[in-house]
Scaffold this motif. Structure first.
Motif, short mmCIF file in Angstrom:
data_model
loop_
_atom_site.label_atom_id
_atom_site.label_comp_id
_atom_site.label_asym_id
_atom_site.label_seq_id
_atom_site.Cartn_x
_atom_site.Cartn_y
_atom_site.Cartn_z
N UNK A 103 0.82 -1.17 -0.13
CA UNK A 103 -0.06 0.17 -0.09
C UNK A 103 0.74 1.17 0.10
N UNK A 104 2.07 1.25 0.38
CA UNK A 104 2.82 2.36 0.31
C UNK A 104 3.87 2.51 -0.75
N UNK A 105 3.22 2.41 -1.97
CA UNK A 105 4.25 2.55 -3.24
C UNK A 105 4.16 4.23 -3.34
N UNK A 106 5.39 4.72 -3.36
CA UNK A 106 5.27 6.31 -3.68
C UNK A 106 5.82 6.60 -5.03
N UNK A 107 5.58 8.06 -5.50
CA UNK A 107 5.73 8.43 -6.78
C UNK A 107 7.53 8.58 -6.90
N UNK A 108 7.93 8.42 -7.96
CA UNK A 108 9.33 8.32 -8.30
C UNK A 108 9.64 8.58 -9.73
N UNK A 109 10.78 8.56 -10.16
CA UNK A 109 11.27 8.54 -11.47
C UNK A 109 11.11 6.96 -12.25
N UNK A 110 10.87 6.24 -11.26
CA UNK A 110 11.04 4.63 -11.87
C UNK A 110 10.01 4.49 -12.55
N UNK A 111 10.08 3.36 -13.61
CA UNK A 111 9.05 2.76 -14.45
C UNK A 111 8.65 1.54 -14.02
N UNK A 112 7.46 1.46 -13.96
CA UNK A 112 6.46 0.42 -13.16
C UNK A 112 5.96 -0.48 -14.21
N UNK A 113 6.13 -1.81 -14.08
CA UNK A 113 5.63 -2.94 -15.00
C UNK A 113 4.31 -3.45 -14.18
N UNK A 144 -7.64 -7.44 -18.93
CA UNK A 144 -7.75 -8.73 -18.61
C UNK A 144 -6.39 -9.55 -17.93
N UNK A 145 -6.90 -10.64 -17.29
CA UNK A 145 -5.80 -11.10 -16.34
C UNK A 145 -4.35 -11.57 -17.35
N UNK A 146 -3.42 -11.34 -16.66
CA UNK A 146 -2.19 -11.40 -17.46
C UNK A 146 -1.60 -10.37 -18.51
N UNK A 147 -2.43 -9.35 -18.62
CA UNK A 147 -2.18 -7.84 -19.44
C UNK A 147 -1.04 -7.27 -18.52
N UNK A 148 -0.36 -6.82 -19.45
CA UNK A 148 0.83 -6.01 -18.59
C UNK A 148 0.85 -4.64 -19.30
N UNK A 149 1.21 -3.70 -18.43
CA UNK A 149 1.35 -2.30 -19.15
C UNK A 149 2.65 -1.83 -18.26
N UNK A 150 3.34 -0.81 -19.01
CA UNK A 150 4.46 -0.17 -18.26
C UNK A 150 3.96 1.48 -18.13
N UNK A 151 3.91 2.04 -17.07
CA UNK A 151 3.92 3.30 -16.99
C UNK A 151 5.03 3.93 -15.74
N UNK A 152 4.98 5.22 -15.98
CA UNK A 152 6.10 5.76 -14.96
C UNK A 152 5.36 6.00 -13.90
N UNK A 153 6.07 5.99 -12.58
CA UNK A 153 5.58 6.10 -11.27
C UNK A 153 5.44 7.52 -10.90
N UNK A 154 4.32 8.12 -11.60
CA UNK A 154 3.94 9.55 -11.36
C UNK A 154 2.70 9.51 -10.17
N UNK A 155 2.74 10.58 -9.62
CA UNK A 155 1.51 10.51 -8.27
C UNK A 155 0.16 9.78 -8.94
N UNK A 156 -0.26 10.15 -10.23
CA UNK A 156 -1.45 9.71 -10.74
C UNK A 156 -1.50 8.16 -10.81
N UNK A 157 -0.33 7.57 -11.29
CA UNK A 157 -0.13 6.32 -11.61
C UNK A 157 -0.25 5.56 -10.25
N UNK A 158 0.72 6.01 -9.53
CA UNK A 158 0.83 5.76 -7.92
C UNK A 158 -0.38 5.37 -7.25
N UNK A 159 -1.34 6.45 -7.49
CA UNK A 159 -2.48 6.48 -6.71
C UNK A 159 -3.24 5.41 -7.29
N UNK A 160 -3.54 5.30 -8.67
CA UNK A 160 -4.49 4.37 -9.20
C UNK A 160 -3.89 2.89 -8.62
#
Length: 74
Positions: free
Chosen positions: A9-19, A44-60
């Motif tokens: 639950x404590x994922x924080x925004x950073x410059x990292x890229x998240x899969x 769907x189950x098993x689908x993968x996206x890559x997003x930057x760890x910005x505050x919006x993405x981290x919140x979602x």
């Protein structure tokens, strides 16, 4: 590469890229959670996206952490 647990639950925004991988079905989930997964681009189950760890993405991701697995990509 760091692995985040599904229930983290404590994922924080950073410059990292998240899969982000969907690991559970949305059947029976709240409509807000279904829409959050759609906003992340997961359909769907098993689908993968890559997003930057910005505050919006981290919140979602934190909102649907019980439905997804998150890994930090180098």
């Amino acid at each position: 590469m760091s692995n985040f647990e599904t229930t983290r639950k404590n994922l924080a925004p950073s410059d990292a890229t998240l899969q982000i991988t969907q690991v559970r079905s949305v059947i029976g989930s709240k409509p807000q959670h279904v829409e959050t997964l759609r906003s992340l681009g997961l359909r769907g189950i098993g689908k993968v996206v890559t997003r930057t760890a910005d505050p919006v993405t981290v919140g979602m991701v934190n909102a649907v952490s019980h439905l997804v697995k998150v890994e930090e990509v180098d």
